[in-house]
Write an enzyme that holds these catalytic residues in place. Structure first.
Site, PDB file in Angstrom:
ATOM      1  N   ASP A  37     113.755 -55.213 -51.249  1.00 57.60           N
ATOM      2  CA  ASP A  37     114.491 -54.330 -50.314  1.00 57.60           C
ATOM      3  C   ASP A  37     113.547 -53.621 -49.348  1.00 57.60           C
ATOM      4  OD1 ASP A  37     113.566 -52.612 -52.351  1.00 57.60           O
ATOM      5  OD2 ASP A  37     115.437 -51.462 -52.486  1.00 57.60           O
ATOM      6  N   GLY A 130     115.915 -49.035 -65.193  1.00 57.70           N
ATOM      7  CA  GLY A 130     116.153 -50.049 -64.166  1.00 57.70           C
ATOM      8  C   GLY A 130     117.599 -50.134 -63.723  1.00 57.70           C
ATOM      9  N   LEU A 131     118.402 -49.129 -64.085  1.00 54.34           N
ATOM     10  CA  LEU A 131     119.819 -49.145 -63.706  1.00 54.34           C
ATOM     11  C   LEU A 131     120.157 -48.043 -62.702  1.00 54.34           C
ATOM     12  CD1 LEU A 131     121.489 -49.869 -67.186  1.00 54.34           C
ATOM     13  CD2 LEU A 131     120.784 -51.504 -65.441  1.00 54.34           C
ATOM     14  N   SER A 132     119.149 -47.495 -62.063  1.00 54.77           N
ATOM     15  CA  SER A 132     119.348 -46.533 -60.968  1.00 54.77           C
ATOM     16  C   SER A 132     119.996 -45.222 -61.388  1.00 54.77           C
ATOM     17  CB  SER A 132     120.195 -47.135 -59.850  1.00 54.77           C
ATOM     18  OG  SER A 132     119.550 -48.210 -59.314  1.00 54.77           O
ATOM     19  N   SER A 133     119.475 -44.648 -62.453  1.00 56.20           N
ATOM     20  CA  SER A 133     119.999 -43.343 -62.841  1.00 56.20           C
ATOM     21  C   SER A 133     119.710 -42.311 -61.742  1.00 56.20           C
ATOM     22  CB  SER A 133     119.383 -42.900 -64.163  1.00 56.20           C
ATOM     23  OG  SER A 133     117.980 -42.881 -64.069  1.00 56.20           O
ATOM     24  N   GLU A 166     114.604 -39.217 -51.923  1.00 53.14           N
ATOM     25  CA  GLU A 166     113.726 -39.790 -52.940  1.00 53.14           C
ATOM     26  C   GLU A 166     112.342 -40.121 -52.363  1.00 53.14           C
ATOM     27  OE1 GLU A 166     115.627 -41.945 -55.899  1.00 53.14           O
ATOM     28  OE2 GLU A 166     113.786 -42.783 -56.715  1.00 53.14           O
ATOM     29  N   ASP A 178     119.281 -49.121 -54.332  1.00 51.34           N
ATOM     30  CA  ASP A 178     119.971 -48.371 -55.386  1.00 51.34           C
ATOM     31  C   ASP A 178     120.997 -47.402 -54.810  1.00 51.34           C
ATOM     32  OD1 ASP A 178     118.036 -49.712 -56.715  1.00 51.34           O
ATOM     33  OD2 ASP A 178     116.917 -47.961 -57.372  1.00 51.34           O
ATOM     34  N   TYR A 227     105.057 -48.454 -59.048  1.00 49.84           N
ATOM     35  CA  TYR A 227     106.014 -48.916 -58.027  1.00 49.84           C
ATOM     36  C   TYR A 227     105.431 -48.724 -56.628  1.00 49.84           C
ATOM     37  CZ  TYR A 227     110.298 -49.321 -55.300  1.00 49.84           C
ATOM     38  OH  TYR A 227     111.229 -49.696 -54.361  1.00 49.84           O
TER      39      TYR A 227
HETATM   40  C1  GLA Z   1     113.818 -49.652 -57.695  1.00 45.78           C
HETATM   41  C2  GLA Z   1     113.926 -49.130 -56.272  1.00 45.78           C
HETATM   42  C3  GLA Z   1     114.686 -50.112 -55.374  1.00 45.78           C
HETATM   43  C4  GLA Z   1     114.117 -51.523 -55.509  1.00 45.78           C
HETATM   44  C5  GLA Z   1     113.963 -51.921 -56.968  1.00 45.78           C
HETATM   45  C6  GLA Z   1     113.266 -53.236 -57.130  1.00 45.78           C
HETATM   46  O1  GLA Z   1     115.079 -49.701 -58.294  1.00 45.78           O
HETATM   47  O2  GLA Z   1     114.574 -47.879 -56.236  1.00 45.78           O
HETATM   48  O3  GLA Z   1     114.657 -49.661 -54.044  1.00 45.78           O
HETATM   49  O4  GLA Z   1     112.914 -51.636 -54.819  1.00 45.78           O
HETATM   50  O5  GLA Z   1     113.249 -50.944 -57.707  1.00 45.78           O
HETATM   51  O6  GLA Z   1     113.997 -54.258 -56.572  1.00 45.78           O
END
Ligand code: GLA
Length: 390
Positions: A37, A130-133, A166, A178, A227
């Site tokens: 992304d 990895g679920l965007s909390s 963020e 996310d 990251y």
């Molecule tokens: C996290 C980041 C996203 C994306 C993913 C990996 O979730 O918040 O923007 O980069 O990692 O695909």
């Protein structure tokens, strides 16, 4: 008691009256297009039925008071304390409060009214998995401020403001996926977002498959800095490749053939990171047509390739994620399995034949536990609508 009633109940306990509003914002699971992304690529997430709930009312003064039900902690701040990242009593904001404070900051920067509020929030999106909390917390607060401020903007614009919170307030250089998924999710559908133009569409999910999420229960420290390092490597690749390809703006603009021709100019680590990105973008392109044709097996095959690439080239997997994926891929009815989200621990996403799902979940749990000694959480998740008032 379900989450919505619990948040209402907690609010009453904390503030002595019923909340005026309740909002919800979902987490997401990404099926394909990982770590692309922020390279202007395409992503394919769904918003899931794991959500953050917020119960809120306007505050009596200009002080915002928040109760984080999952942490049993309170934080309070004013508009004027946002820039110093401190609370009303000058103590530093607790880590979790960076997200709501960051959203308030970002909305104000963009000129939106953000009246002080009393709020309680709780979530069943597992943290750091990895679920965007984080995105679900951000979007829940953005909806709350939009409601109290009495203004309205498009979900995508709200997502962009949360991403800015963020990036610039919390300090994680994330892409838009996310926040986008949490804001724009659609029930029973998968989203396909072009992260450059921000145009997106949705596709129906095949009826005879389910999406199984498997949480390794492992969380890696220093996830955020790892990251940011990955993102920096991609930017480094673009800087070097620009010497030969002056018109490129991101790795999106580099074709596979160009990459093969020039990859030797990149330092080995940067080369591996960029190769993942270039190849993953090709995978997402093919994935859309597979899905449109209902070719789940080929789509799943791309998910498996994606995992290998995240493991060997992007190096964001870990031994437990690799076990979970290897076992899943060996089980009957599994079309594809890979780590989902940023990586460094957390969850895998699995595409599984509906009829085999129950047996799949059981065997995966048992074999993962016997190989690692860890107890995983494994469940079918359904796709949900994006953030809003309930
Ligand atoms: C996290 C980041 C996203 C994306 C993913 C990996 O979730 O918040 O923007 O980069 O990692 O695909």
């Amino acid at each position: 008691m379900d989450l919505k009633n619990r948040v209402r109940q907690l609010f009453i306990e904390k503030f002595g009256h019923s909340p005026d509003f309740i909002a919800r914002a979902p987490g997401r699971v990404n099926l394909l297009g990982e770590h692309v992304d922020y390279n202007d690529g395409w992503v394919m997430p769904i918003a899931i039925d794991r959500v953050t709930y917020i119960a809120f009312s306007p505050a009596a003064s200009d002080q915002t008071i928040l109760w984080a039900g999952d942490f049993h902690q309170q934080a309070s701040f004013y508009l004027r304390t946002l820039s110093t990242k401190t609370q009303s009593d000058d103590s530093p904001l607790p880590d979790w409060a960076y997200y709501p404070a960051g959203v308030m900051w970002s909305l104000r920067e963009a000129g939106y009214e953000t009246p002080a509020m009393q709020a309680v929030f709780i979530s069943d999106v597992p943290r750091g998995a990895g679920l965007s909390s984080s995105a679900s917390v951000e979007l829940a607060f953005a909806i709350a401020w939009m409601t109290l401020g009495n203004w309205k903007i498009k979900p995508m614009d709200l997502a962009l403001l949360c991403q800015r919170a963020e990036n610039e307030y919390v300090g994680v250089n994330c892409g838009i996926m996310d926040q986008f998924a949490s804001a724009c999710g659609e029930r029973d559908r998968l989203l396909v977002l072009d992260c450059r133009s921000l145009e997106y569409r949705s596709l129906p999910l095949p009826k005879d498959i389910v999406i199984v999420v498997a949480d390794t229960s492992v969380r890696r420290k220093l996830r955020n800095s790892a990251y940011n390092d990955r993102r920096a490597a991609c930017e480094e690749a673009v800087r070097i490749l620009k010497q030969d390809l002056p018109r490129i703006k991101s790795l999106r603009d580099v074709s596979a053939a160009q990459f093969e021709e020039l990859s030797a100019k990149l330092p080995p680590e940067v080369e591996r990171r960029a190769r993942h990105v270039v190849e993953e973008m090709m995978r997402t392109g093919r994935a859309v047509s597979f899905l449109e044709k209902g070719d789940v097996a080929s789509f799943g095959g791309l998910m498996n390739q994606c995992h290998a690439s995240l493991r060997d080239l992007y190096e964001v997997s870990c031994p437990e994620l690799d076990v979970m994926v290897r076992v899943a891929q060996s089980l009957e009815g599994c079309y594809g399995a890979r780590l989902t989200g940023a990586g460094f621990g957390g969850c895998t996403v699995n595409l599984v034949a509906r009829k085999k799902a129950e047996a799949f979940e059981k065997s995966l749990a048992a074999r993962y536990e016997s190989e690692t000694g860890l107890h995983p959480e494994i469940y079918v998740c359904t796709s949900a609508n994006g953030a809003g008032l309930v």
